[in-house]
Write a protein that holds these residues in place. Structure first.
Motif, short mmCIF file in Angstrom:
data_model
loop_
_atom_site.label_atom_id
_atom_site.label_comp_id
_atom_site.label_asym_id
_atom_site.label_seq_id
_atom_site.Cartn_x
_atom_site.Cartn_y
_atom_site.Cartn_z
N ARG A 109 14.35 21.31 75.75
CA ARG A 109 15.65 20.96 75.02
C ARG A 109 15.11 19.84 74.17
NH1 ARG A 109 18.02 20.35 79.80
NH2 ARG A 109 18.97 22.37 79.62
N CYS A 110 15.96 19.85 73.01
CA CYS A 110 15.79 18.80 72.14
C CYS A 110 16.51 17.52 72.71
CB CYS A 110 16.60 19.37 70.73
SG CYS A 110 16.72 17.82 69.58
N CYS A 112 19.77 16.97 70.10
CA CYS A 112 21.03 17.82 69.86
C CYS A 112 21.33 18.67 70.89
CB CYS A 112 20.94 18.78 68.64
SG CYS A 112 19.57 20.09 68.44
N CYS A 166 12.63 20.62 66.57
CA CYS A 166 13.83 21.07 66.73
C CYS A 166 14.08 22.20 65.68
CB CYS A 166 14.84 20.48 67.26
SG CYS A 166 16.34 21.08 67.39
N PRO A 167 14.26 23.22 66.11
CA PRO A 167 14.72 24.23 64.88
C PRO A 167 16.02 23.80 64.20
CG PRO A 167 14.97 25.32 66.90
CD PRO A 167 14.22 24.14 67.15
N ASP A 168 16.86 23.18 64.95
CA ASP A 168 18.15 22.73 64.37
C ASP A 168 18.32 21.55 63.58
OD1 ASP A 168 19.35 25.28 65.14
OD2 ASP A 168 20.27 24.49 66.86
N CYS A 169 17.73 20.32 64.24
CA CYS A 169 17.78 19.14 63.89
C CYS A 169 16.60 18.39 63.39
CB CYS A 169 18.56 18.25 64.74
SG CYS A 169 17.60 17.63 66.33
N ARG A 170 15.44 19.18 63.54
CA ARG A 170 13.94 18.86 63.30
C ARG A 170 13.44 17.54 64.05
NH1 ARG A 170 12.25 22.83 62.04
NH2 ARG A 170 10.60 21.64 61.17
N ASN A 171 14.29 17.12 65.07
CA ASN A 171 13.72 16.17 66.15
C ASN A 171 12.48 16.57 66.60
OD1 ASN A 171 13.85 13.98 68.09
ND2 ASN A 171 14.63 15.26 69.55
N THR A 194 19.61 21.50 71.69
CA THR A 194 19.00 23.02 71.64
C THR A 194 17.81 23.20 72.44
OG1 THR A 194 19.83 22.89 69.18
CG2 THR A 194 17.89 24.52 69.64
N ALA A 239 14.62 25.47 72.96
CA ALA A 239 13.40 26.26 72.32
C ALA A 239 12.68 27.08 73.34
CB ALA A 239 12.70 25.45 71.14
N GLY A 266 19.99 30.59 75.30
CA GLY A 266 20.18 30.62 73.89
C GLY A 266 19.01 31.11 72.84
#
Length: 139
Positions: A24-25, A28, A39-44, A30, A32, A93
């Motif tokens: 989990r990021c 955000c 992170c595929p959503d925020c690149r963290n 997300t 994975a 998810g």
């Protein structure tokens, strides 16, 4: 010649292959699976490990015949004939691709609930590789 995964690489990915271990990021939230480098959503690039249920539904699927099987699955395709490969939406998810087993290929449908199981995937150079497959979920 089949796909090759080195022993060190295989050992580093045991959690995702044998335990539905995702991440989990921390920014955000997300989730994975399998784990990613960012992170595929925020690149963290900071994550916490999460255990996933392995439950989901079929988003899409295809039925492979023995002639269409990748080399590492040729033996299985020869022994079992046609088999199903699906894109599964996990309840948490992530969307992943995996084989669906223990079901007649004609009974598989989009939206079908499935449950992940750890199974033998293939054997390479005398080493059995395990990973996840999905079966129809029991109500």
């Amino acid at each position: 010649m089949g796909a090759h995964i080195s022993i060190p690489m295989y050992e580093r990915t045991v959690g995702q292959r044998l335990a539905f271990e995702g991440e989990r990021c921390t920014d955000c939230g997300t989730i994975a699976f399998p784990p990613k480098g960012a992170c595929p959503d925020c690149r963290n690039d900071e994550f916490e490990t999460v255990d996933l249920s392995g439950e989901g539904t079929i988003y899409s699927y295809t039925v492979l015949s023995p002639g269409g099987a990748p080399p590492e699955f040729a033996g299985q395709a020869q022994a079992e004939g046609r088999y199903v490969v699906a894109i599964v939406d996990l309840d948490e998810g992530p969307r992943i691709t995996a084989q669906v087993t223990d079901v007649d290929p004609t009974e598989v449908a989009v939206g079908m609930p499935v449950s992940g199981r750890i199974r033998r995937i293939y054997e390479e150079e005398g080493i059995v590789r395990y990973g996840f497959k999905f079966v129809p979920a029991t109500e």
